[in-house]
Enzyme design. Structure first.
Site, mmCIF file in Angstrom:
data_model
loop_
_atom_site.group_PDB
_atom_site.id
_atom_site.type_symbol
_atom_site.label_atom_id
_atom_site.label_comp_id
_atom_site.label_asym_id
_atom_site.label_seq_id
_atom_site.Cartn_x
_atom_site.Cartn_y
_atom_site.Cartn_z
ATOM 1 N N LYS A 186 -5.323 1.279 -6.099
ATOM 2 C CA LYS A 186 -5.464 2.535 -5.373
ATOM 3 C C LYS A 186 -4.204 2.810 -4.561
ATOM 4 O O LYS A 186 -3.930 2.144 -3.564
ATOM 5 C CB LYS A 186 -6.659 2.480 -4.414
ATOM 6 C CG LYS A 186 -7.031 3.881 -3.939
ATOM 7 C CD LYS A 186 -7.650 3.933 -2.565
ATOM 8 C CE LYS A 186 -6.666 3.826 -1.443
ATOM 9 N NZ LYS A 186 -5.737 4.952 -1.316
ATOM 10 N N GLY A 237 -0.184 -2.611 3.878
ATOM 11 C CA GLY A 237 -0.356 -1.439 4.727
ATOM 12 C C GLY A 237 -0.362 -1.848 6.192
ATOM 13 O O GLY A 237 0.167 -2.908 6.550
ATOM 14 N N SER A 238 -0.994 -1.041 7.005
ATOM 15 C CA SER A 238 -0.929 -1.276 8.457
ATOM 16 C C SER A 238 -1.860 -2.411 8.883
ATOM 17 O O SER A 238 -2.850 -2.712 8.199
ATOM 18 C CB SER A 238 -1.301 0.003 9.194
ATOM 19 O OG SER A 238 -2.635 0.334 8.891
ATOM 20 N N THR A 239 -1.570 -2.992 10.022
ATOM 21 C CA THR A 239 -2.393 -4.068 10.558
ATOM 22 C C THR A 239 -3.800 -3.547 10.880
ATOM 23 O O THR A 239 -4.793 -4.247 10.653
ATOM 24 C CB THR A 239 -1.705 -4.679 11.790
ATOM 25 O OG1 THR A 239 -0.467 -5.273 11.341
ATOM 26 C CG2 THR A 239 -2.543 -5.753 12.450
ATOM 27 N N GLU A 259 -0.572 -7.918 3.472
ATOM 28 C CA GLU A 259 0.845 -7.760 3.843
ATOM 29 C C GLU A 259 0.890 -6.588 4.813
ATOM 30 O O GLU A 259 0.742 -5.438 4.407
ATOM 31 C CB GLU A 259 1.701 -7.475 2.606
ATOM 32 C CG GLU A 259 1.700 -8.587 1.568
ATOM 33 C CD GLU A 259 2.328 -9.879 2.068
ATOM 34 O OE1 GLU A 259 2.959 -9.887 3.145
ATOM 35 O OE2 GLU A 259 2.173 -10.894 1.377
ATOM 36 N N CYS A 293 8.467 -2.315 6.151
ATOM 37 C CA CYS A 293 7.759 -3.321 6.942
ATOM 38 C C CYS A 293 8.735 -4.330 7.536
ATOM 39 O O CYS A 293 8.568 -4.759 8.681
ATOM 40 C CB CYS A 293 6.712 -4.018 6.094
ATOM 41 S SG CYS A 293 7.352 -4.725 4.567
ATOM 42 N N GLU A 391 5.574 -0.667 16.328
ATOM 43 C CA GLU A 391 6.318 -0.540 15.072
ATOM 44 C C GLU A 391 6.514 0.958 14.835
ATOM 45 O O GLU A 391 5.584 1.656 14.427
ATOM 46 C CB GLU A 391 5.492 -1.133 13.923
ATOM 47 C CG GLU A 391 6.162 -0.988 12.585
ATOM 48 C CD GLU A 391 5.274 -1.390 11.408
ATOM 49 O OE1 GLU A 391 4.059 -1.139 11.445
ATOM 50 O OE2 GLU A 391 5.822 -1.942 10.435
HETATM 51 P P1 NAD Z 1 -2.300 2.373 5.929
HETATM 52 O O1 NAD Z 1 -2.895 1.094 6.379
HETATM 53 O O2 NAD Z 1 -2.648 3.607 6.657
HETATM 54 O O3 NAD Z 1 -2.683 2.672 4.397
HETATM 55 C C1 NAD Z 1 -2.385 1.774 3.353
HETATM 56 C C2 NAD Z 1 -3.358 1.978 2.214
HETATM 57 O O4 NAD Z 1 -4.675 1.652 2.658
HETATM 58 C C3 NAD Z 1 -3.435 3.400 1.675
HETATM 59 O O5 NAD Z 1 -3.569 3.346 0.278
HETATM 60 C C4 NAD Z 1 -4.710 3.933 2.316
HETATM 61 O O6 NAD Z 1 -5.309 4.972 1.572
HETATM 62 C C5 NAD Z 1 -5.589 2.692 2.316
HETATM 63 N N1 NAD Z 1 -6.673 2.668 3.313
HETATM 64 C C6 NAD Z 1 -6.713 3.291 4.515
HETATM 65 N N2 NAD Z 1 -7.865 2.999 5.171
HETATM 66 C C7 NAD Z 1 -8.544 2.137 4.370
HETATM 67 C C8 NAD Z 1 -9.778 1.431 4.501
HETATM 68 N N3 NAD Z 1 -10.554 1.545 5.583
HETATM 69 N N4 NAD Z 1 -10.155 0.608 3.491
HETATM 70 C C9 NAD Z 1 -9.384 0.435 2.404
HETATM 71 N N5 NAD Z 1 -8.207 1.084 2.225
HETATM 72 C C10 NAD Z 1 -7.788 1.923 3.194
HETATM 73 O O7 NAD Z 1 -0.732 2.114 5.907
HETATM 74 P P2 NAD Z 1 0.441 3.136 5.554
HETATM 75 O O8 NAD Z 1 0.598 4.091 6.691
HETATM 76 O O9 NAD Z 1 0.229 3.677 4.183
HETATM 77 O O10 NAD Z 1 1.700 2.159 5.502
HETATM 78 C C11 NAD Z 1 2.476 1.818 6.598
HETATM 79 C C12 NAD Z 1 2.168 0.414 7.069
HETATM 80 O O11 NAD Z 1 2.292 -0.502 5.980
HETATM 81 C C13 NAD Z 1 3.134 -0.089 8.121
HETATM 82 O O12 NAD Z 1 2.442 -0.735 9.159
HETATM 83 C C14 NAD Z 1 4.002 -1.107 7.370
HETATM 84 O O13 NAD Z 1 4.601 -2.078 8.173
HETATM 85 C C15 NAD Z 1 3.019 -1.656 6.405
HETATM 86 N N6 NAD Z 1 3.710 -2.264 5.264
HETATM 87 C C16 NAD Z 1 3.690 -3.625 5.142
HETATM 88 C C17 NAD Z 1 4.377 -4.237 4.107
HETATM 89 C C18 NAD Z 1 4.358 -5.747 3.948
HETATM 90 O O14 NAD Z 1 4.677 -6.231 2.867
HETATM 91 N N7 NAD Z 1 4.010 -6.498 4.966
HETATM 92 C C19 NAD Z 1 5.079 -3.463 3.182
HETATM 93 C C20 NAD Z 1 5.074 -2.082 3.340
HETATM 94 C C21 NAD Z 1 4.370 -1.489 4.380
#
Ligand code: NAD
Length: 491
Positions: A186, A237-239, A259, A293, A391
């Site tokens: 997804k 994605g985000s923490t 991650e 990230c 961040e």
């Molecule tokens: P996000 O957490 O908002 O979304 C990431 C994904 O999760 C999207 O596909 C979103 O649709 C999905 N999602 C959202 N809520 C959900 C839920 N309740 N259940 C399941 N899926 C859900 O993050 P973002 O804004 O897309 O990305 C930015 C963040 O990602 C930053 O904090 C960045 O540091 C982090 N990031 C980490 C790495 C790593 O490898 N550590 C790499 C890239 C980005």
């Protein structure tokens, strides 16, 4: 399952990049009744309509992945590798179109950073497909042998963000596939297009149900995470979202790889060749407009050259142009979406309100239709300021002076995050000593962030759980199975 398609010469139909988009379920690219707009971050004009999948679509995708699993898992790793290599060749054949689409949906410069992302991701695919997790004999004598074997998990649900939407599709799916799992991916609703076009190629390569892609809102991610037939979630994605996913996975004891966010320090030690480091630290911080990230998000500089370093960074930054990703003269693109842009506006308001010193940038031109944020340096804000603690995920970075190494290590570690760090110094042993004391999953010494194919990648503290890449990353897609073989059965 017929494995002959990977063994014979096959012709993959090229993707029509001007055609409509569909989700990939059970080997077929299918339209949905509803769709949502995907915007170009450079002007917020609609570039495409992406399929808005329902819970039913997600059910179908998980069902297909579950049905496809036994036959896919039964193939040898060499057979699975053959499929993945064919997939790679199809991606390579249309690389230039993918680079353009990536720039249009994500905003990053077409001729530098989008090009870089696709050229980093593609060769990684066959390299990773070559990896093998070997069974290990733990103990053997005349009476018995003890083996550690690895078995695939089943259906892997992969959820990815919007900052590297091409690369993450491959980083999430190839390790799952080569280890014998089937996948439901997804993508982020902000950047679904590259994933969907990749899906059109995957549909022609992999047996039905092995590789599925479903696009829609965050709630679809929730459905995937909670689904009882999904055996593992691999999430980037985000923490904040990672915590929700971990809680949802707990209900069925799913395997989970997280991650997550980072707030990486860059530490220029007292003996650093800081003049040489200026452009390297700039790109370590501002690459992908800071939407990274492992971007350097706090730059710690020894006080003896702090003022000179700030001036040199300002001068270097002034030579870099923020603009439309499709303009060949742009060095940095816009921020990907309005949600992130609004977060940055709020952070900029906080910097202004607190009257921190801003030697470059600091003012967002809100009359522009695109999500443009200027390169912004903040000089020596307090450690408890938002720009140091949070961040930003945008092109704004604090430069902080320090006096001694113990002090900078303590300040660098004063974060809930622990993803990466860069350390800069002429004495390599001294730099390594500091690297050892930084609580993070990755440290790069005297250079920007790189990703060797066989190196595990993951975060400490709230930056994540488990790892991706390398043998450890592959192993995270498998169950351990200890087998004890008695050689002389009792008569
Ligand atoms: P996000 O957490 O908002 O979304 C990431 C994904 O999760 C999207 O596909 C979103 O649709 C999905 N999602 C959202 N809520 C959900 C839920 N309740 N259940 C399941 N899926 C859900 O993050 P973002 O804004 O897309 O990305 C930015 C963040 O990602 C930053 O904090 C960045 O540091 C982090 N990031 C980490 C790495 C790593 O490898 N550590 C790499 C890239 C980005």
């Amino acid at each position: 399952m017929d494995v002959s398609i990977a063994e014979e010469e096959t012709t993959i139909r090229p993707v029509d990049f001007s055609g409509p988009y569909g989700v990939l379920i059970d080997g077929a690219v299918v339209a949905t009744d509803e769709a949502f707009d995907v915007l170009n971050p450079a002007d917020n004009e609609v570039i495409a309509r992406a399929p808005l999948a329902t819970t039913d679509h997600m059910e179908q995708a998980v069902g297909a992945a579950k049905r496809a699993f036994p036959a896919w898992a039964k193939l040898t790793a060499d057979q699975r590798e053959a499929y993945i290599v064919e997939f790679f060749e199809a991606l390579e054949a249309q690389k230039e179109d993918f680079i353009t689409l990536l720039s249009l949906e994500q905003g990053k410069p077409r001729y530098s950073q989008a090009d870089f992302e696709v050229n980093l991701a593609n060769p990684w695919v066959p390299e990773t497909a070559k990896s093998r997790l070997k069974d290990v004999v733990l103990e053997e004598d005349d009476d018995r042998r003890v083996e550690l074997r690895r078995t695939p998990l089943g259906v892997v649900g992969a959820i990815i963000p919007w900052n590297y939407p091409y690369l993450h599709v491959l980083w999430k799916t190839v390790p799952a596939l080569i280890t014998g799992n089937t996948v439901v991916l997804k993508p982020s609703p902000y950047t679904p297009l590259c994933a969907l076009r990749i899906g059109e190629l995957a549909a022609q390569v992999f047996p039905a149900g092995v590789f599925n892609i479903v696009t829609g809102g965050n709630e679809l991610g929730q459905v995937l995470t909670e689904h009882p037939d999904v055996d593992m979630i691999t999430f980037t994605g985000s923490t904040a979202t990672g915590a929700k996913i971990m809680a949802a996975c707990a209900r069925s004891i799913k395997r989970v790889t997280l991650e997550l966010g980072g707030n990486d320090p860059a530490i220029l030690l007292p003996d650093a060749d800081w003049r040489d480091a200026v452009p390297k630290v700039f790109w370590a911080a501002f690459g992908n407009s800071g939407q990274w990230c492992i971007a350097a998000k706090r730059i710690y500089v020894h006080r003896s050259f702090h003022a000179d370093f700030v001036n040199a960074m300002v001068e270097y930054a002034k030579t870099q142009k923020v603009g439309d990703g499709m303009d060949p003269s742009s060095d940095l693109g816009p921020v990907n979406n309005r949600m992130q842009y609004d977060k940055l506006r709020d952070l900029f308001a906080d910097i202004k309100k607190n009257e921190y010193s801003v030697p470059l940038g600091g003012i967002i031109d809100e009359t522009h239709a695109g999500n443009f944020v200027p390169i912004t340096l903040v000089d020596n804000p307090p450690d408890d300021s938002r720009v140091v603690q949070e961040e930003p995920f945008g092109p704004v970075v604090p430069i902080l002076a320090y006096d001694d190494v113990d002090e900078v290590v303590e300040r660098a570690n004063d974060s809930v995050f622990g993803l990466g760090a860069t350390v800069w110094g002429r004495d390599l042993q001294g730099a390594l000593d500091v690297a050892d004391r930084i609580a993070s999953g990755n440290v790069w010494i005297n250079g920007g962030q790189s990703h060797p194919t066989n190196a595990p990648f993951g975060g400490h503290k709230q930056s994540g759980l488990s790892v991706e890449h390398g043998d450890e990353g592959l192993a995270s897609h498998t169950n351990n199975k200890t087998v004890v073989i008695l050689k002389r059965p009792a008569s």
